[in-house]
Write an enzyme that holds these catalytic residues in place. Structure first.
Site, PDB file in Angstrom:
ATOM      1  N   ALA A   1     -13.232  -1.801  -2.061  1.00  0.00           N
ATOM      2  CA  ALA A   1     -13.581  -2.163  -0.505  1.00  0.00           C
ATOM      3  C   ALA A   1     -13.355  -0.612   0.089  1.00  0.00           C
ATOM      4  O   ALA A   1     -13.378  -0.588   1.298  1.00  0.00           O
ATOM      5  CB  ALA A   1     -12.690  -3.021   0.232  1.00  0.00           C
TER       6      ALA A   1
ATOM      7  N   ARG B   1      -4.169  -7.264 -10.945  1.00  0.00           N
ATOM      8  CA  ARG B   1      -5.202  -7.775 -10.076  1.00  0.00           C
ATOM      9  C   ARG B   1      -6.469  -7.030 -10.187  1.00  0.00           C
ATOM     10  O   ARG B   1      -6.486  -6.017  -9.715  1.00  0.00           O
ATOM     11  CB  ARG B   1      -4.656  -7.790  -8.700  1.00  0.00           C
ATOM     12  CG  ARG B   1      -5.760  -8.371  -7.238  1.00  0.00           C
ATOM     13  CD  ARG B   1      -5.381  -8.023  -6.068  1.00  0.00           C
ATOM     14  NE  ARG B   1      -4.122  -8.423  -5.639  1.00  0.00           N
ATOM     15  CZ  ARG B   1      -3.210  -7.787  -4.888  1.00  0.00           C
ATOM     16  NH1 ARG B   1      -3.750  -6.782  -4.274  1.00  0.00           N
ATOM     17  NH2 ARG B   1      -1.947  -8.152  -4.618  1.00  0.00           N
TER      18      ARG B   1
ATOM     19  N   LYS C   1     -13.381  -5.816  -6.740  1.00  0.00           N
ATOM     20  CA  LYS C   1     -14.667  -5.148  -6.807  1.00  0.00           C
ATOM     21  C   LYS C   1     -14.172  -3.927  -6.332  1.00  0.00           C
ATOM     22  O   LYS C   1     -14.728  -2.957  -6.747  1.00  0.00           O
ATOM     23  CB  LYS C   1     -15.644  -5.881  -6.383  1.00  0.00           C
ATOM     24  CG  LYS C   1     -16.235  -7.068  -7.146  1.00  0.00           C
ATOM     25  CD  LYS C   1     -17.433  -7.692  -6.408  1.00  0.00           C
ATOM     26  CE  LYS C   1     -17.826  -8.945  -7.221  1.00  0.00           C
ATOM     27  NZ  LYS C   1     -18.981  -9.522  -6.771  1.00  0.00           N
TER      28      LYS C   1
ATOM     29  N   GLN D   1      -9.747  -1.470  -9.038  1.00  0.00           N
ATOM     30  CA  GLN D   1     -11.197  -1.552  -8.314  1.00  0.00           C
ATOM     31  C   GLN D   1     -12.169  -1.440  -9.587  1.00  0.00           C
ATOM     32  O   GLN D   1     -12.498  -0.261 -10.001  1.00  0.00           O
ATOM     33  CB  GLN D   1     -11.132  -0.578  -7.353  1.00  0.00           C
ATOM     34  CG  GLN D   1     -10.095  -0.978  -6.090  1.00  0.00           C
ATOM     35  CD  GLN D   1     -10.068  -0.022  -5.273  1.00  0.00           C
ATOM     36  OE1 GLN D   1     -10.930  -0.233  -4.195  1.00  0.00           O
ATOM     37  NE2 GLN D   1      -9.617   1.250  -5.413  1.00  0.00           N
TER      38      GLN D   1
ATOM     39  N   LYS E   1       0.911  -1.108   0.058  1.00  0.00           N
ATOM     40  CA  LYS E   1       0.121   0.156  -0.081  1.00  0.00           C
ATOM     41  C   LYS E   1       1.123   1.287   0.024  1.00  0.00           C
ATOM     42  O   LYS E   1       1.507   1.443   0.928  1.00  0.00           O
ATOM     43  CB  LYS E   1      -0.770  -0.204   1.335  1.00  0.00           C
ATOM     44  CG  LYS E   1      -2.072  -0.873   1.203  1.00  0.00           C
ATOM     45  CD  LYS E   1      -2.957  -0.852   2.160  1.00  0.00           C
ATOM     46  CE  LYS E   1      -4.255  -1.693   2.269  1.00  0.00           C
ATOM     47  NZ  LYS E   1      -3.986  -3.187   1.672  1.00  0.00           N
TER      48      LYS E   1
ATOM     49  N   ARG F   1     -12.928  -3.264   6.728  1.00  0.00           N
ATOM     50  CA  ARG F   1     -13.301  -3.553   5.118  1.00  0.00           C
ATOM     51  C   ARG F   1     -13.676  -4.704   5.089  1.00  0.00           C
ATOM     52  O   ARG F   1     -14.611  -5.114   4.160  1.00  0.00           O
ATOM     53  CB  ARG F   1     -12.180  -2.899   4.132  1.00  0.00           C
ATOM     54  CG  ARG F   1     -11.853  -1.550   4.267  1.00  0.00           C
ATOM     55  CD  ARG F   1     -10.821  -0.966   3.041  1.00  0.00           C
ATOM     56  NE  ARG F   1      -9.508  -1.624   3.397  1.00  0.00           N
ATOM     57  CZ  ARG F   1      -8.644  -1.104   3.995  1.00  0.00           C
ATOM     58  NH1 ARG F   1      -8.932  -0.046   4.753  1.00  0.00           N
ATOM     59  NH2 ARG F   1      -7.398  -1.453   4.125  1.00  0.00           N
ATOM     60  N   ARG F   2     -13.008  -5.898   5.849  1.00  0.00           N
ATOM     61  CA  ARG F   2     -13.750  -7.285   5.520  1.00  0.00           C
ATOM     62  C   ARG F   2     -15.096  -7.174   5.866  1.00  0.00           C
ATOM     63  O   ARG F   2     -15.938  -7.978   5.504  1.00  0.00           O
ATOM     64  CB  ARG F   2     -12.663  -8.181   6.324  1.00  0.00           C
ATOM     65  CG  ARG F   2     -11.088  -8.095   5.568  1.00  0.00           C
ATOM     66  CD  ARG F   2     -10.989  -8.591   4.225  1.00  0.00           C
ATOM     67  NE  ARG F   2     -11.364  -7.626   3.196  1.00  0.00           N
ATOM     68  CZ  ARG F   2     -10.705  -6.779   2.893  1.00  0.00           C
ATOM     69  NH1 ARG F   2      -9.532  -6.457   3.458  1.00  0.00           N
ATOM     70  NH2 ARG F   2     -11.137  -5.598   1.723  1.00  0.00           N
TER      71      ARG F   2
ATOM     72  N   ASP G   1      -1.065  -2.506  -4.124  1.00  0.00           N
ATOM     73  CA  ASP G   1      -2.311  -2.327  -3.672  1.00  0.00           C
ATOM     74  C   ASP G   1      -3.118  -1.135  -4.401  1.00  0.00           C
ATOM     75  O   ASP G   1      -2.342  -0.297  -4.330  1.00  0.00           O
ATOM     76  CB  ASP G   1      -2.780  -2.563  -2.248  1.00  0.00           C
ATOM     77  CG  ASP G   1      -2.523  -3.890  -1.567  1.00  0.00           C
ATOM     78  OD1 ASP G   1      -2.605  -4.866  -2.577  1.00  0.00           O
ATOM     79  OD2 ASP G   1      -2.501  -4.166  -0.602  1.00  0.00           O
TER      80      ASP G   1
ATOM     81  N   HIS H   1     -14.315 -13.744  -4.587  1.00  0.00           N
ATOM     82  CA  HIS H   1     -14.706 -14.892  -3.818  1.00  0.00           C
ATOM     83  C   HIS H   1     -16.058 -14.998  -4.397  1.00  0.00           C
ATOM     84  O   HIS H   1     -16.835 -16.087  -4.234  1.00  0.00           O
ATOM     85  CB  HIS H   1     -14.798 -14.624  -2.299  1.00  0.00           C
ATOM     86  CG  HIS H   1     -13.573 -14.426  -1.704  1.00  0.00           C
ATOM     87  ND1 HIS H   1     -12.828 -15.537  -0.953  1.00  0.00           N
ATOM     88  CD2 HIS H   1     -12.731 -13.270  -1.339  1.00  0.00           C
ATOM     89  CE1 HIS H   1     -11.849 -14.754  -0.417  1.00  0.00           C
ATOM     90  NE2 HIS H   1     -11.618 -13.681  -0.733  1.00  0.00           N
TER      91      HIS H   1
END
Length: 308
Positions: A190, A185, A188, A164, A98, A289-290, A135, A228
């Site tokens: 977050a 990568r 979506k 994203q 990051k 965020r998770r 990231d 996922h």
């Protein structure tokens, strides 16, 4: 609504103080975080790679406005890379950076500082046989991150980047980056983003993700599917077949502690699967965020509180 509230809480110092001091929360955090230190990161890397997975490691921390802390984060990655190399684990591992943790937001020369810190990590990773991916953070950092990416790739062409799908601009960014050898990568997203820059509805984000997948799979780069979502995984597999990509031409990336059975299923089918493994004691922003991404994670936390 719950997700929006949790994302707002991820930037709240007051909520951070309450959450991080709770011993019960700490127990739940271990579901998503490998541990506090480099030893936990190395142990987790060994366990996952022995099971046939690749890993990408994130030393937790973000939004630093302190030069010494940015340099400490750089040094933490250098220590990680050395330990992985010394134990023969580097070639199945990657570092996820990051740039805000590298000093990107410091006034004045923050972008240059972040670029220098990232370059030092990329050099050490290259020597060890590891890759690096940047990231992506909130929309205000995208131009700076892509600018640093371009500079890093002059010396380290394998450096990857996350994009994203929720941002309107991402389809164009995918087209720009779907070039030979380019590692992207796709996630979506977050972060809590305004409607002026991001799709507000989940269904619109899903459609944008599928369109971006199509661009990346049709391109000459190396797509990394960060999802996922079973539907997006199926779409990625169909697009790979359509565009003649073999199992070695792309990979799936999934978060540590989330849907491990799906990770194992993909791996057993011959797909490349890389697990995103966060570690460190600055876990609050990542953890929130998770929770925001999936209501089931909130239920898991609440059940832990009730059954303490």
């Amino acid at each position: 609504m719950l997700g929006t509230a949790l994302l707002a809480a991820s930037r709240s110092r007051r909520v951070r103080a309450v959450v991080t001091k709770s011993p019960v929360t700490r127990k739940v955090v271990t579901r998503f975080i490998a541990g506090d230190d480099v030893h936990a990161a190395v142990d987790t890397t060994r366990r996952l790679t022995s099971g046939g997975f690749a890993v990408t490691l994130d030393h937790l921390g973000e939004d630093t406005l302190d030069r010494a802390q940015a340099e400490a984060t750089r040094d933490a990655y250098l220590t990680l890379i050395k330990q992985l190399a010394d134990q023969g684990l580097a070639t199945r591992a990657e570092a996820s950076l990051k740039l805000s943790a590298m000093g990107q937001a410091l006034p004045g020369d923050g972008e240059a500082l972040a670029a220098d810190n990232a370059a030092a990590i990329c050099a050490a990773a290259a020597d060890a046989g590891m890759t690096v991916t940047l990231d992506m953070e909130d929309h205000t950092t995208v131009d700076s991150t892509l600018s640093i990416l371009a500079e890093l790739r002059k010396d380290h062409p394998t450096v990857g980047v996350a994009l994203q799908a929720m941002l309107y601009r991402t389809e164009a960014d995918c087209r720009d980056l779907a070039t030979t050898g380019s590692r992207v990568r796709l996630v979506k997203g977050a972060y809590a983003e305004p409607k002026s820059v991001a799709h507000p509805a989940k269904s619109d984000v899903d459609r944008a993700y599928a369109r971006c997948l199509g661009i990346l799979m049709a391109g000459l780069g190396y797509p990394m599917i960060g999802s996922h979502d079973p539907r997006m995984i199926s779409i990625a597999q169909a697009l790979a077949t359509q565009h003649g990509k073999g199992q070695d031409d792309f990979e799936f990336q999934m978060l540590y502690g989330i849907r491990p059975s799906a990770q194992e299923q993909l791996r057993s089918q011959g797909s490349r699967v890389r697990i995103y493994v966060p570690y460190g004691d600055d876990w609050y922003g990542y953890f929130m965020r998770r929770l925001a991404e999936r209501p089931a994670n909130v239920g898991f936390l609440l059940r832990s509180l009730v059954t303490k």
